[in-house]
Scaffold this motif. Structure first.
Motif, short mmCIF file in Angstrom:
data_model
loop_
_atom_site.label_atom_id
_atom_site.label_comp_id
_atom_site.label_asym_id
_atom_site.label_seq_id
_atom_site.Cartn_x
_atom_site.Cartn_y
_atom_site.Cartn_z
N ALA A 1 19.94 -5.66 -14.04
CA ALA A 1 19.58 -4.53 -13.20
C ALA A 1 18.06 -4.35 -13.25
O ALA A 1 17.44 -4.57 -14.29
N TYR A 2 17.50 -3.94 -12.14
CA TYR A 2 16.07 -3.71 -12.03
C TYR A 2 15.83 -2.32 -11.48
O TYR A 2 16.58 -1.84 -10.63
N ARG A 3 14.78 -1.67 -11.94
CA ARG A 3 14.41 -0.36 -11.42
C ARG A 3 13.22 -0.55 -10.50
O ARG A 3 12.10 -0.78 -10.96
N GLU A 4 13.47 -0.50 -9.22
CA GLU A 4 12.43 -0.61 -8.21
C GLU A 4 12.41 0.68 -7.40
O GLU A 4 13.41 1.40 -7.36
N VAL A 5 11.30 0.98 -6.78
CA VAL A 5 11.13 2.23 -6.04
C VAL A 5 10.79 1.93 -4.59
O VAL A 5 9.87 1.15 -4.31
N PHE A 6 11.53 2.57 -3.68
CA PHE A 6 11.29 2.47 -2.24
C PHE A 6 10.91 3.86 -1.75
O PHE A 6 11.63 4.82 -2.00
N VAL A 7 9.77 3.96 -1.08
CA VAL A 7 9.29 5.24 -0.57
C VAL A 7 9.14 5.13 0.95
O VAL A 7 8.42 4.25 1.43
N PHE A 8 9.85 6.00 1.66
CA PHE A 8 9.78 6.05 3.12
C PHE A 8 9.23 7.41 3.53
O PHE A 8 9.65 8.43 2.99
N GLU A 9 8.29 7.42 4.48
CA GLU A 9 7.78 8.69 4.97
C GLU A 9 7.36 8.57 6.43
O GLU A 9 6.99 7.50 6.90
N ARG A 10 7.46 9.71 7.13
CA ARG A 10 7.03 9.78 8.51
C ARG A 10 5.57 10.21 8.53
O ARG A 10 5.20 11.22 7.95
N VAL A 11 4.74 9.43 9.21
CA VAL A 11 3.32 9.73 9.34
C VAL A 11 2.95 9.59 10.81
O VAL A 11 3.04 8.49 11.37
N GLY A 12 2.58 10.69 11.44
CA GLY A 12 2.18 10.64 12.85
C GLY A 12 3.25 10.07 13.76
O GLY A 12 2.93 9.32 14.68
N GLY A 13 4.52 10.38 13.49
CA GLY A 13 5.61 9.90 14.34
C GLY A 13 6.07 8.48 14.03
O GLY A 13 6.94 7.95 14.71
N ARG A 14 5.47 7.85 13.02
CA ARG A 14 5.84 6.48 12.64
C ARG A 14 6.36 6.47 11.21
O ARG A 14 5.98 7.30 10.40
N TRP A 15 7.18 5.48 10.91
CA TRP A 15 7.64 5.28 9.54
C TRP A 15 6.65 4.39 8.79
O TRP A 15 6.19 3.38 9.33
N GLU A 16 6.32 4.78 7.57
CA GLU A 16 5.50 3.97 6.67
C GLU A 16 6.15 4.01 5.30
O GLU A 16 7.00 4.85 5.03
N GLY A 17 5.75 3.10 4.43
CA GLY A 17 6.31 3.16 3.09
C GLY A 17 5.84 2.05 2.18
O GLY A 17 5.05 1.19 2.57
N THR A 18 6.36 2.11 0.96
CA THR A 18 6.11 1.08 -0.04
C THR A 18 7.43 0.69 -0.68
O THR A 18 8.37 1.48 -0.74
N ALA A 19 7.49 -0.54 -1.14
CA ALA A 19 8.65 -1.06 -1.87
C ALA A 19 8.12 -1.79 -3.08
O ALA A 19 7.26 -2.66 -2.95
N SER A 20 8.61 -1.42 -4.25
CA SER A 20 8.12 -2.14 -5.43
C SER A 20 8.86 -3.46 -5.56
O SER A 20 10.02 -3.60 -5.16
N TYR A 21 8.18 -4.43 -6.10
CA TYR A 21 8.73 -5.75 -6.40
C TYR A 21 8.19 -6.10 -7.78
O TYR A 21 6.97 -6.13 -7.97
N LEU A 22 9.08 -6.26 -8.73
CA LEU A 22 8.69 -6.44 -10.13
C LEU A 22 7.84 -5.26 -10.59
O LEU A 22 6.81 -5.41 -11.23
N ARG A 23 8.26 -4.05 -10.17
CA ARG A 23 7.67 -2.75 -10.53
C ARG A 23 6.26 -2.53 -10.02
O ARG A 23 5.56 -1.61 -10.47
N THR A 24 5.81 -3.35 -9.06
CA THR A 24 4.49 -3.16 -8.45
C THR A 24 4.69 -2.75 -6.99
O THR A 24 5.32 -3.49 -6.23
N PRO A 25 4.18 -1.57 -6.56
CA PRO A 25 4.36 -1.14 -5.18
C PRO A 25 3.70 -2.10 -4.19
O PRO A 25 2.58 -2.56 -4.42
#
Length: 96
Positions: free
Chosen positions: A1-25
């Motif tokens: 099992a791995y603990r990764e973080v996915f962050v989704f947010e609406r910015v100016g009507g668009r979706w943006e975000g980050t996804a960690s891979y090996l705990r690095t965003p």
């Protein structure tokens, strides 16, 4: 099992975000949200000796309540990578 973080947010009507891979965003590139379907790519680097190559990580997911069922396909690098499937669960706070 791995603990990764996915962050989704609406910015100016668009979706943006980050996804960690090996705990690095990593910045989500080409992020598309279409109803319950989510698609994006990230990139990372792998080094062997004095050679560096870029890995492309292609995510496709389907939202089901507080879970996203993902398929991740990685290409590039020095070895072939088999696609993997995993689930991401919503949390109420940011995980360090």
């Amino acid at each position: 099992a791995y603990r990764e973080v996915f962050v989704f947010e609406r910015v100016g009507g668009r979706w943006e975000g980050t996804a960690s891979y090996l705990r690095t965003p990593r910045v989500m590139e080409s992020l598309r949200v279409d109803g319950r379907n989510i698609h994006f790519e990230t990139a990372s680097e792998v080094v062997s000796g004095d050679e560096t190559r870029t890995l492309r990580h292609r995510y496709g997911g389907e939202l089901a309540g507080d879970v996203i069922r993902f398929r991740l396909a990685t290409s590039g690098g020095f070895l072939p990578y088999a696609p993997i499937r995993f689930e991401a669960r919503r949390v109420s706070r940011e995980v360090p």
